[in-house]
Motif scaffolding. Sequence first.
Motif, PDB file in Angstrom:
ATOM      1  N   VAL A 244       0.859  -1.184   0.000  1.00  0.00           N
ATOM      2  CA  VAL A 244       0.000   0.000   0.000  1.00  0.00           C
ATOM      3  C   VAL A 244       0.896   1.235   0.000  1.00  0.00           C
ATOM      4  O   VAL A 244       1.768   1.375   0.868  1.00  0.00           O
ATOM      5  CB  VAL A 244      -0.937   0.035   1.224  1.00  0.00           C
ATOM      6  CG1 VAL A 244      -1.791   1.303   1.202  1.00  0.00           C
ATOM      7  CG2 VAL A 244      -1.818  -1.203   1.263  1.00  0.00           C
ATOM      8  N   TYR A 245       0.688   2.097  -0.970  1.00  0.00           N
ATOM      9  CA  TYR A 245       1.481   3.327  -1.111  1.00  0.00           C
ATOM     10  C   TYR A 245       0.570   4.508  -0.802  1.00  0.00           C
ATOM     11  O   TYR A 245      -0.382   4.783  -1.531  1.00  0.00           O
ATOM     12  CB  TYR A 245       2.023   3.416  -2.535  1.00  0.00           C
ATOM     13  CG  TYR A 245       3.013   4.535  -2.801  1.00  0.00           C
ATOM     14  CD1 TYR A 245       4.346   4.250  -3.082  1.00  0.00           C
ATOM     15  CD2 TYR A 245       2.621   5.873  -2.812  1.00  0.00           C
ATOM     16  CE1 TYR A 245       5.260   5.265  -3.358  1.00  0.00           C
ATOM     17  CE2 TYR A 245       3.520   6.892  -3.077  1.00  0.00           C
ATOM     18  CZ  TYR A 245       4.840   6.586  -3.349  1.00  0.00           C
ATOM     19  OH  TYR A 245       5.747   7.593  -3.621  1.00  0.00           O
ATOM     20  N   LEU A 246       0.859   5.197   0.296  1.00  0.00           N
ATOM     21  CA  LEU A 246       0.096   6.380   0.687  1.00  0.00           C
ATOM     22  C   LEU A 246       0.936   7.611   0.361  1.00  0.00           C
ATOM     23  O   LEU A 246       1.922   7.901   1.038  1.00  0.00           O
ATOM     24  CB  LEU A 246      -0.239   6.337   2.182  1.00  0.00           C
ATOM     25  CG  LEU A 246      -1.001   5.097   2.667  1.00  0.00           C
ATOM     26  CD1 LEU A 246      -1.242   5.175   4.170  1.00  0.00           C
ATOM     27  CD2 LEU A 246      -2.320   4.941   1.922  1.00  0.00           C
ATOM     28  N   SER A 247       0.545   8.334  -0.668  1.00  0.00           N
ATOM     29  CA  SER A 247       1.385   9.424  -1.164  1.00  0.00           C
ATOM     30  C   SER A 247       1.225  10.722  -0.380  1.00  0.00           C
ATOM     31  O   SER A 247       2.009  11.652  -0.550  1.00  0.00           O
ATOM     32  CB  SER A 247       1.058   9.695  -2.638  1.00  0.00           C
ATOM     33  OG  SER A 247      -0.256  10.224  -2.765  1.00  0.00           O
ATOM     34  N   GLY A 248       0.219  10.800   0.471  1.00  0.00           N
ATOM     35  CA  GLY A 248      -0.079  12.050   1.156  1.00  0.00           C
ATOM     36  C   GLY A 248       1.026  12.521   2.090  1.00  0.00           C
ATOM     37  O   GLY A 248       1.735  11.717   2.711  1.00  0.00           O
ATOM     38  N   CYS A 249       1.159  13.827   2.200  1.00  0.00           N
ATOM     39  CA  CYS A 249       2.133  14.405   3.128  1.00  0.00           C
ATOM     40  C   CYS A 249       1.799  13.993   4.567  1.00  0.00           C
ATOM     41  O   CYS A 249       0.627  13.948   4.956  1.00  0.00           O
ATOM     42  CB  CYS A 249       2.114  15.930   3.030  1.00  0.00           C
ATOM     43  SG  CYS A 249       2.507  16.585   1.400  1.00  0.00           S
ATOM     44  N   ASP A 250       2.824  13.703   5.336  1.00  0.00           N
ATOM     45  CA  ASP A 250       2.707  13.423   6.776  1.00  0.00           C
ATOM     46  C   ASP A 250       1.893  12.176   7.108  1.00  0.00           C
ATOM     47  O   ASP A 250       1.508  11.985   8.273  1.00  0.00           O
ATOM     48  CB  ASP A 250       2.100  14.626   7.519  1.00  0.00           C
ATOM     49  CG  ASP A 250       3.008  15.849   7.466  1.00  0.00           C
ATOM     50  OD1 ASP A 250       4.235  15.663   7.386  1.00  0.00           O
ATOM     51  OD2 ASP A 250       2.489  16.981   7.494  1.00  0.00           O
ATOM     52  N   THR A 251       1.630  11.315   6.137  1.00  0.00           N
ATOM     53  CA  THR A 251       0.934  10.064   6.463  1.00  0.00           C
ATOM     54  C   THR A 251       1.797   9.185   7.363  1.00  0.00           C
ATOM     55  O   THR A 251       1.281   8.338   8.095  1.00  0.00           O
ATOM     56  CB  THR A 251       0.569   9.284   5.179  1.00  0.00           C
ATOM     57  OG1 THR A 251       1.726   9.196   4.333  1.00  0.00           O
ATOM     58  CG2 THR A 251      -0.555   9.969   4.427  1.00  0.00           C
ATOM     59  N   GLY A 252       3.103   9.414   7.319  1.00  0.00           N
ATOM     60  CA  GLY A 252       4.017   8.636   8.151  1.00  0.00           C
ATOM     61  C   GLY A 252       3.915   8.950   9.632  1.00  0.00           C
ATOM     62  O   GLY A 252       4.487   8.229  10.461  1.00  0.00           O
ATOM     63  N   LEU A 253       3.195  10.014   9.984  1.00  0.00           N
ATOM     64  CA  LEU A 253       3.010  10.325  11.404  1.00  0.00           C
ATOM     65  C   LEU A 253       2.160   9.260  12.090  1.00  0.00           C
ATOM     66  O   LEU A 253       2.144   9.176  13.320  1.00  0.00           O
ATOM     67  CB  LEU A 253       2.351  11.704  11.558  1.00  0.00           C
ATOM     68  CG  LEU A 253       3.164  12.894  11.010  1.00  0.00           C
ATOM     69  CD1 LEU A 253       2.422  14.196  11.248  1.00  0.00           C
ATOM     70  CD2 LEU A 253       4.554  12.941  11.639  1.00  0.00           C
ATOM     71  N   LYS A 254       1.452   8.464  11.296  1.00  0.00           N
ATOM     72  CA  LYS A 254       0.704   7.326  11.827  1.00  0.00           C
ATOM     73  C   LYS A 254       1.207   6.024  11.193  1.00  0.00           C
ATOM     74  O   LYS A 254       0.432   5.104  10.944  1.00  0.00           O
ATOM     75  CB  LYS A 254      -0.799   7.494  11.560  1.00  0.00           C
ATOM     76  CG  LYS A 254      -1.490   8.537  12.442  1.00  0.00           C
ATOM     77  CD  LYS A 254      -2.985   8.581  12.161  1.00  0.00           C
ATOM     78  CE  LYS A 254      -3.689   9.515  13.126  1.00  0.00           C
ATOM     79  NZ  LYS A 254      -3.750   8.975  14.504  1.00  0.00           N
ATOM     80  N   GLN A 255       2.504   5.974  10.942  1.00  0.00           N
ATOM     81  CA  GLN A 255       3.092   4.809  10.280  1.00  0.00           C
ATOM     82  C   GLN A 255       2.768   3.510  11.022  1.00  0.00           C
ATOM     83  O   GLN A 255       2.333   2.528  10.415  1.00  0.00           O
ATOM     84  CB  GLN A 255       4.611   4.984  10.180  1.00  0.00           C
ATOM     85  CG  GLN A 255       5.368   3.777   9.640  1.00  0.00           C
ATOM     86  CD  GLN A 255       5.159   3.553   8.157  1.00  0.00           C
ATOM     87  OE1 GLN A 255       4.928   4.494   7.408  1.00  0.00           O
ATOM     88  NE2 GLN A 255       5.224   2.308   7.724  1.00  0.00           N
ATOM     89  N   GLU A 256       2.982   3.506  12.312  1.00  0.00           N
ATOM     90  CA  GLU A 256       2.751   2.275  13.077  1.00  0.00           C
ATOM     91  C   GLU A 256       1.287   1.867  13.035  1.00  0.00           C
ATOM     92  O   GLU A 256       0.962   0.675  12.876  1.00  0.00           O
ATOM     93  CB  GLU A 256       3.195   2.479  14.528  1.00  0.00           C
ATOM     94  CG  GLU A 256       3.123   1.204  15.363  1.00  0.00           C
ATOM     95  CD  GLU A 256       3.677   1.399  16.764  1.00  0.00           C
ATOM     96  OE1 GLU A 256       3.472   0.488  17.598  1.00  0.00           O
ATOM     97  OE2 GLU A 256       4.312   2.446  17.022  1.00  0.00           O
TER      98      GLU A 256
END
Length: 295
Positions: A244-256
């Motif tokens: 799953v590729y989430l391109s949105g900015c700052d989506t990694g703030l909820k990576q876990e």
Amino acid sequence: MYGKLLNMSYYIGFIPVYWLVDAILHKKRKKSHHYLQALAINFLLFSSFLIFLICFGIHTFIIYFHRNLALTIPIELSFYIWGCLLLICLIIWLEGIVSAIIGRAPRISLFSSLTRTRFLTVITALHHLFVILIIIVAIHSSSIAQTEVEEAEIFLLYDDMGYIPRWVFTLGFYCDSIVAVNRWGDHSVAIVPLNKNTIDYALEKGRFIFVSSHGVNGYILLQDNIFYGPEDIENSISTRLQYVYLSGCDTGLKQEEWENALSPAYVKTFDRLSTTLEHFYWLIIKGPKVIDSLN
């Protein structure tokens, strides 16, 4: 009447055709005012595209390295600049068409020594070839991607922001679509608008999902600016889902949280502002390899 029609044809893209005919007949065409004006407009279009690429590159650099500054700049700034340049080209083009119809020389003259050089001839030819190639690929990319989610294995879910045509997304996903169709056959690729129904269905049925959207504080934005996070996943996740590729900015703030919700699939996110250029690079270079490696 023939002369007027000939002059009009220069503005609607027939110059390369005349070059081909003249080459076959070993004929040298007389370069009228409208012929030179049409060549100059082609050069303006080429120049406007170069300016757009430069602006887009600078904006990408700012987004990547200067977050605070990037947040003060409209996301579509490069496109606004390009739009203004294209509007100028359109006005000059329309004036040329009208001048050809009424049988006079263009009043907004772009003649210069450049219009008589081989360089401009080459630029015009490349411009026409590029446009033709884009049209062909856009048509084919749209034809091999479903507009409905049923039966698909690979999903591109996009937020068109209310004005971006679908063919832009099918064009960007073209290399990946080709690989998917070769692996799983027709109807294996769905390129559809991003909403709760389509993302839930993709998570339940897909092998690979690319979400093209904005992101805020770990959430992705669906159409109509609806927030969607890991806690909003209600249906069971497909056992076939692997990437799953989430391109949105700052989506990694909820990576876990995303990883837990989509386990065991690999989830790619960004804990910073992400750029269109890096997503495009991934789709062209890395995406096909990822899709080809799926079970």
